[in-house]
Structures are given as C-alpha cells and as structure tokens.
Design a protein around this motif. Structure first.
Motif, mmCIF file in Angstrom:
data_model
loop_
_atom_site.group_PDB
_atom_site.id
_atom_site.type_symbol
_atom_site.label_atom_id
_atom_site.label_comp_id
_atom_site.label_asym_id
_atom_site.label_seq_id
_atom_site.Cartn_x
_atom_site.Cartn_y
_atom_site.Cartn_z
ATOM 1 N N ALA A 2 37.617 19.249 28.427
ATOM 2 C CA ALA A 2 38.599 18.702 29.356
ATOM 3 C C ALA A 2 39.512 19.839 29.794
ATOM 4 N N SER A 9 31.048 14.017 23.693
ATOM 5 C CA SER A 9 32.255 14.795 23.901
ATOM 6 C C SER A 9 32.046 15.737 25.066
ATOM 7 N N ASP A 49 41.382 12.185 23.697
ATOM 8 C CA ASP A 49 41.641 13.501 24.275
ATOM 9 C C ASP A 49 42.269 14.372 23.198
ATOM 10 N N ASP A 86 40.577 21.336 26.109
ATOM 11 C CA ASP A 86 40.633 20.117 25.318
ATOM 12 C C ASP A 86 39.225 19.560 25.127
ATOM 13 N N ASP A 113 43.661 17.786 21.835
ATOM 14 C CA ASP A 113 44.228 19.052 22.298
ATOM 15 C C ASP A 113 43.704 20.162 21.422
ATOM 16 N N THR A 131 39.050 6.482 24.951
ATOM 17 C CA THR A 131 38.911 7.853 25.416
ATOM 18 C C THR A 131 39.860 8.688 24.584
ATOM 19 N N THR A 140 34.373 9.842 24.166
ATOM 20 C CA THR A 140 34.398 8.465 24.646
ATOM 21 C C THR A 140 33.608 7.592 23.680
ATOM 22 N N VAL A 189 37.148 15.872 24.893
ATOM 23 C CA VAL A 189 37.258 14.449 25.173
ATOM 24 C C VAL A 189 36.060 13.733 24.557
ATOM 25 N N GLY A 228 46.797 15.027 20.167
ATOM 26 C CA GLY A 228 46.290 14.521 21.436
ATOM 27 C C GLY A 228 46.637 13.059 21.578
#
Length: 173
Positions: free
Chosen positions: A36, A33, A170, A40, A172, A168, A44, A42, A153
């Motif tokens: 962002a 992680s 994302d 945020d 919030d 991915t 993957t 993120v 998100g």
C-alpha cells in the motif's frame, strides 16, 4: 450478569452480526496481502460470525451502558474460500444515546502471529434496537506477536452479508 434468554435471541443475533464480525483479521498469505502507500501492507479478509453471547445489564434486554457481547469469528482469504484464522473479542456498550456506541477489544489469530485491535463502533442502535445492517467501523491496531510484533495501523470493516464482514487490515511499516 446472565446470558440472553431465547426471547431475546433476535436482538442478540442482530447484535452478533454487528459485533462478532467486529475487527477481524486473517491469514496473511501472499495472495491476500498487497503493498500500500509508503510501503504499508494491506491484508483483506472475510469474517464469518460463528459464536456470540450477549450479557445485558437490564433483565428486559433493553440496551444499557455496560451491556457486553463476547464473540468469535472465522477468518477466510479475500476470495472467501480458505480459512486462514479466527478472531475473538468483546464489546462493551458505552452509550445508548445518539445511535449508541461500543468499545471493542479484539485479537486476530493468524498464521505467523496475532494482531491486537481496539476501538469504538458508533451507530449500533436505531430507535433503541440494533442497527441493521451493522455499521462500518475503523479500529486501531495496538500491537501483535510473531510477524506482527509491534504492529501499528488500522482495520476497516464493512458488513457484506448476514454475520459476514470484509476486513481490510492496513499495517504500517
């Protein structure tokens, strides 16, 4: 409805690659992680389709509104080395015209909780057959449990191999 027969396995396999690695998320370790925009988070993940069953409306297997696919994928860290979770879901064909579309509802089971994801996947059919490779898509995060309680998100998915997708996530804040 009944499960697809051996004669339709090719279509089912292609559809599995499209759907089974649908919105997938995985363990949210610190190495997977990153911060962002605007605080945020993120994550993957790499999803590997391990099981999928198609329930066609038409007995001949031709695509139709109401076709349903049920799938399960294993989730791995961004380096595709360590399993960090799994995803389970269903997708229902909503249209077969203009490239087709499906609505998918998926749960990502991760360390610390679950993420609920829902949305449309467009361009699933080319000339009446599953699109290969499956199209990319964006689905919305509608909630979660544990550390993902009240999560919002989106999840973006790209096909990176047969039955393999990069997700991915994302989140919030």
């Amino acid at each position: 409805m009944r499960p697809i027969r051996a004669a339709r396995l090719g279509t089912a396999t292609a559809l599995v690659a499209l759907l089974a690695c649908a919105p997938v998320a995985s363990a949210a370790t610190d190495t997977d992680s990153a911060p962002a925009k605007g605080g945020d988070r993120v994550i993957t993940l790499i999803g590997h389709l391990v099981q999928q069953t198609r329930f066609p409306v038409n007995s001949d297997g031709s695509p139709a509104q109401g076709d349903r696919t049920v799938f399960r994928s294993l989730l791995f860290d961004k380096d595709d080395r360590n399993q960090v979770g799994e995803t389970d879901g269903t997708c229902t064909t909503t249209t077969v015209e203009n490239g087709g579309a499906e609505e998918c509802v998926v749960t990502y089971n991760l360390p610390g909780g679950q993420l609920s994801v829902q949305g449309m996947v467009f361009g699933i059919l080319t000339n009446g057959r599953p699109t290969l490779p499956p199209p990319s898509f964006d689905n919305g995060i509608t909630g979660g449990t544990g550390e993902f309680d009240q999560a919002r998100g989106q999840v973006h998915a790209d096909t990176i191999g047969t039955g393999k997708r990069r997700f991915t996530i994302d989140l919030d804040r």
